[in-house]
Enzyme design. Structure first.
Site, PDB file in Angstrom:
ATOM      1  N   ASP A  10      -2.508  -1.152   5.910  1.00 50.33           N
ATOM      2  CA  ASP A  10      -2.930  -0.783   7.279  1.00 50.33           C
ATOM      3  C   ASP A  10      -4.266  -0.548   7.184  1.00 50.33           C
ATOM      4  O   ASP A  10      -4.821  -0.404   8.349  1.00 50.33           O
ATOM      5  CB  ASP A  10      -2.031   0.670   7.604  1.00 50.33           C
ATOM      6  CG  ASP A  10      -1.970   1.732   6.454  1.00 50.33           C
ATOM      7  OD1 ASP A  10      -2.813   1.553   5.573  1.00 50.33           O
ATOM      8  OD2 ASP A  10      -1.705   2.639   6.630  1.00 50.33           O
ATOM      9  N   ASP A  45      -7.343  -3.289   2.868  1.00 42.80           N
ATOM     10  CA  ASP A  45      -6.350  -3.966   2.668  1.00 42.80           C
ATOM     11  C   ASP A  45      -6.469  -5.461   3.460  1.00 42.80           C
ATOM     12  O   ASP A  45      -5.859  -6.384   2.865  1.00 42.80           O
ATOM     13  CB  ASP A  45      -4.916  -3.639   3.179  1.00 42.80           C
ATOM     14  CG  ASP A  45      -4.324  -2.476   2.824  1.00 42.80           C
ATOM     15  OD1 ASP A  45      -4.528  -2.175   1.197  1.00 42.80           O
ATOM     16  OD2 ASP A  45      -4.043  -1.496   3.366  1.00 42.80           O
ATOM     17  N   ASP A  77       0.678  -1.108  -0.120  1.00 41.56           N
ATOM     18  CA  ASP A  77      -0.197   0.123   0.182  1.00 41.56           C
ATOM     19  C   ASP A  77       0.913   1.253  -0.083  1.00 41.56           C
ATOM     20  O   ASP A  77       2.057   1.144   0.420  1.00 41.56           O
ATOM     21  CB  ASP A  77      -0.927  -0.236   1.298  1.00 41.56           C
ATOM     22  CG  ASP A  77      -1.826   1.020   1.308  1.00 41.56           C
ATOM     23  OD1 ASP A  77      -2.337   1.443   0.097  1.00 41.56           O
ATOM     24  OD2 ASP A  77      -2.312   1.450   2.229  1.00 41.56           O
TER      25      ASP A  77
END
Length: 930
Positions: free
Chosen positions: A669, A673, A338
């Site tokens: 986070d 995700d 990410d």
């Protein structure tokens, strides 16, 4: 009660963001006054409570059964039972102790997968503010139903998915759901295309996100499992837990060894029986050989190696939640990362300021107010550039954010931003210039304001100054005035620029804003935007004293403004990311950015940190929507950045990579995700910024949110797998030699040089301490300069097979030689020959453990006594062997006799042969590889 909920049909078939407010209310059969109590009760019964459905939990007994449902473990249990029946309770107890320890560790470490839904429940809003029958009520969030009118204010969690009906400067923090790095401005009046991405649905608000600014109302369109966060929960439930590559390889190895050992032992029994040996004696030898051949130490050594590796990873800020994940990370070929909070700091930071045709760079990152202002790369004094100070002061006063400072026991201060991240960046930039926000606010009291909204795209504040302070804000002072007002404006550059008629020179003087200067300002805006900076323009206007008496003046001051400057900001990369990416690439690991942010922003960050490689491209969620799974699988090899993607897109990307044979590590986070983290071969969550949902879905949590910790964990994973391979290498060469010794001696001499109890003792000695010591080896040189091993590579590769064959031949040859020479020296007493064979085999295997410390490097390079645990294991095991030979009551148990110097003269030269052979194989393989 209907079996199929109409609401569910609406959710799956209706794109609420593509409907107008009136259409949405009509479909939900509600109005601005809300539902009546009877309608609420009827819908609550029809649709159920607004909470997430949990999948059935795995029971303790199911988890325990999974630990025992393993071929090697079953074989060990059978071996323990047979040992007990034969009276060898020590061996039986040792084997069962290993099995039970392995099962307990497995259950304790792996009782985590279903905690993700519990964490999702925590994110749900505990209460909701609703309009029912025209009355405002506060109700538990789980009682919210489709058609409810909810009231949204700053600080509120969104209780369900809603179609917004009214928005007043409403901004919602959606980073946990979409990955958007700044709060999203909402606009209830907009009607969007049906295929709008999740992060672009500005007329919607989603369950579990939080209002950061403004207020609004909305109608509930989805509750519980039908919400976006509910769909994520559904995806989490649908992802099956799979065996790791290590588990699959070791299961295959154990099954192969087990069946092969049983076949050879059966053959030994039949050959010995046919040759006239006692069936009972041959049965005992066959069973002992089977126990010796089964890799009983394998589960224990693997578990302990992984546990030791996990302890080492904790020191490197990586918390492992599943033991087998340690090894999986070491075999990773792709890291899907990410952007927000993982590659970047998730803290907006001013990096560039344009004032009067001059571009300044700002050092530092995040919310720590430290850093210099640079011009042409050199630090400057702000006293020499008054207009720069003015720009910073305008940004700090036209601002609602607060920078909190926390410091305990004289430690380095920690900073926390409360408010909008964009405004927070302006506060920090001013603090770097020495501004004290409290002093500024006292000197320039805010009298009125027009908040920022998505239509006007600017914020205006009116400040009253009782005592002019030239040193604080020089352009706003007037030596001939005792009292005056100043209007400060901050907003979108094109909007603010159109309201300006003058601009401020660097010396704080005012000049007319001609077309040439306007063009240069627009060029500066374009330059900053091209670098993916978020750009704000700052301006002001001095007002006469009497203006303060007209409370409506604020609406009329947005003209004839003085343009001060442009501020460019970004969510900066973590400083440790660039070297970590280089290390990962050197180790043959590819990194892919997957983010919900805009393509231009993602591409700029990827270029800055060196992630975007030449010839590789960027794809968006909209691009993925038009691709089949097969097309994505073909494209994914040439794409380094995926932007504006949804949780479903992330899962498709991970799945496409895995279908190409990649071992995928997914970092992140946010809630968005969690499903892809669970689907990946190993999921990595951020411990500080990560949500509970992500942590519970992950296999590993980074306690410092440091990308470099991932690389350290990869290294440790490779070390652990290498150590497991060393143990298997050592174990097989010893066990296969034992099988060959028994088989050949039975075939040619019609007797075994080793008794059943000697085999069991030998197995306990060699599979115990030395094998565990191999699991504590440190990293070999250059371990992070090797490419990841192929996912389908067996534990025993071609080079290892060659080495095992050489060792098996060498150990078999010296043991049979010791037996033959012993019979020749003492034909009248077979115990001497059997004891010599026992001692030769035992000590040669202990010496072999030293050479097994590295597959590639010679023992001298590794340091002969470099592993303290190995030294202790050798001494301990050697003592056990010698005790079986020289302790009188043990001689009776093990059927041995004391050896003198004459026997040792024969044994000692033989002991060195396997070790010399092992080092010679390393030399040969290195030359062959070269």
């Amino acid at each position: 009660m209907p079996t199929t909920s109409p609401h569910n049909d609406l959710q799956t078939e209706t794109r609420w963001h593509a409907l107008s407010i009136e259409e949405s209310l009509a479909r939900l059969q509600t109005g601005p006054e809300g539902l009546s109590p009877s309608e609420v009760q009827e819908r609550l019964e029809r649709y159920g409570p607004n909470r997430l459905r949990e999948a059935p939990r795995t029971t303790f007994w199911q988890m325990l059964w999974e630990q025992f449902n393993n071929f090697v473990v079953i074989l060990l249990i059978v071996a323990a039972v047979i040992s007990a029946l034969l009276g060898d309770y020590i061996e039986a107890g040792a084997i069962m102790a290993i099995v039970v320890l392995n099962a307990v560790l497995g259950v304790v470490q792996e009782r985590n997968a279903e905690e993700a839904l519990a964490a999702l429940q925590k994110m749900a809003a505990p209460e909701a503010h609703v309009l029912r029958g025209g009355t405002r009520l506060t109700v538990p969030a789980e009682e919210v139903v489709p058609g409810d009118i909810v009231l949204l204010e700053a600080g509120n969690y969104i209780p369900a998915d809603v179609r917004l009906l009214e928005t007043v400067n409403l901004r919602v923090e959606e980073a946990p759901l979409t990955g958007e790095s700044v709060p999203v401005e909402k606009d209830a009046e907009s009607v969007l295309p049906a295929d709008a991405a999740l992060g672009d649905r500005h007329n919607m608000a989603f369950m579990g996100t939080i209002v950061t600014y403004g207020r609004g109302t909305g109608v509930v369109v989805a509750t519980g499992m039908q919400t976006q966060i509910g769909q994520i929960a559904e995806m989490l439930q649908s992802v099956e837990d799979e065996q790791t590559p290590l588990q699959r390889r070791l299961d295959d190895l154990g099954r192969t060894l087990g069946w092969a050992a049983l076949a050879v032992c059966g053959l030994v029994f039949v050959v010995g029986w046919v040759q006239g040996n006692s069936p009972l004696d041959m049965f005992l030898i066959a069973v002992s050989l089977a126990i010796a051949a089964v890799p009983e130490g394998l589960p224990a050594v693997v578990t302990i190696s992984l546990a030791l590796g996990m302890r080492e990873m904790v020191k490197r800020h990586a918390l492992i939640r599943r033991l087998a994940s340690v090894e999986t990370l070491g075999s990773a070929t792709v890291i899907c990362s990410d952007k927000t909070g993982t590659l970047t700091q998730n803290q907006m930071t001013v990096t560039r300021i344009w004032v009067a045709d001059t571009v300044f760079q700002v050092e530092g990152s995040g919310y720590t107010p430290e850093g210099h202002f640079l011009l042409d790369g050199k630090p400057i004094s702000l006293d020499d550039y008054p207009a720069l100070t003015t720009t910073l002061w305008v940004g700090a006063l036209n601002n609602d954010a607060v920078l909190e400072v926390h410091s305990e026991n004289g430690e380095r201060p920690r900073y926390r931003m409360v408010g909008d991240p964009t405004e927070g960046a302006l506060i920090v930039a001013a603090a770097k210039a020495g501004a004290n926000l409290q002093d500024l606010q006292r000197a320039y009291t805010r009298e009125q304001e027009i908040p920022f909204d998505s239509t006007r795209k600017r914020m205006v504040t009116l400040h009253n100054v009782e005592r002019p302070r030239r040193e604080a804000l020089s352009p706003f002072t007037d030596e001939n005035a005792r009292r005056w007002d100043v209007a400060l404006v901050k907003g979108a550059p094109d909007i603010v620029l159109d309201l300006c008629t003058h601009y401020q020179r660097m010396d704080d003087s005012i000049a007319p804003l001609d077309e040439a200067m306007r063009q240069r300002i627009r060029q500066a805006i374009d330059s900053m935007s091209a670098d993916a900076l978020r750009v704000l323009a700052l301006a002001y206007r001095l007002l006469p004293e009497e203006a303060s008496e007209d409370k409506g003046i604020l609406e009329h001051v947005e003209k004839e403004l003085v343009f001060v400057g442009l501020v460019g900001m970004m969510d900066p990369p973590r400083p440790e990311v660039i070297p970590a990416l280089k290390t990962a690439r050197k180790a043959g690991i590819r990194t892919i950015m997957i983010t919900g942010d805009y393509p231009k922003t993602a591409q700029a960050i990827a270029r800055e940190i060196g992630l975007l490689r030449p010839g590789h491209g960027v794809l968006t969620g909209a691009d993925l929507e038009g691709m089949s799974d097969e097309e994505l699988q073909a494209q994914v090899e040439r794409v380094d950045v995926f932007a504006r993607v949804s949780p479903q897109h992330k899962m498709r990307i991970v799945d496409a990579l895995r279908k190409r044979g990649e071992v995928v590590a997914m970092t992140g986070d946010g809630v968005n995700d969690a499903p892809s983290i669970k689907l990946a071969d190993i999921g990595i969550a951020m411990g500080i910024t990560g949500t509970d949902v992500t942590k519970e879905s992950a296999d590993m949590v980074l306690t410092d949110d440091n990308y470099a910790s991932i690389v350290a964990a990869v290294e440790q994973g490779r070390v652990i797998y290498s150590n497991i391979r060393k143990f298997v290498y050592y174990l097989l060469s010893c066990n296969l030699a034992e099988i060959a010794i028994i088989f050949l001696s039975t075939l040619f001499y019609r007797t075994s040089p080793l008794t059943a109890i000697q085999l069991l003792w030998l197995n306990l000695v060699t599979d115990g301490a030395p094998a565990l010591a191999l699991g504590t080896e440190k990293a070999e040189p250059g371990i992070m300069e090797q490419p990841p091993r192929p996912p389908d590579e067996p534990v025993i590769n071609r080079f290892m097979q060659f080495g095992i064959a050489i060792q098996t031949i060498a150990i078999t040859a010296i043991t049979l030689a010791a037996y033959i020479l012993g019979r020749a020296l003492h034909p009248e007493m077979p115990q001497f020959a059997e004891t010599m064979a026992f001692v030769t085999l035992s000590i040669s295997e202990l010496a072999r453990a030293y050479t097994a410390r590295s597959e590639r490097y010679p023992l001298l390079k590794m340091g002969i006594f470099g592993n303290r645990n190995m030294n202790l294991a050798f001494v301990f095991s050697m003592a056990l062997v010698l005790a079986a030979v020289y302790v009188p009551f043990l001689q009776t148990v093990f059927d041995t006799t004391s050896l003198g110097w004459r026997q040792w003269e024969v044994i000692i030269p033989l002991l060195l042969i396997p070790s010399v052979a092992s080092e010679s194989v390393k030399y040969y393989l290195q030359r062959h590889k070269a």
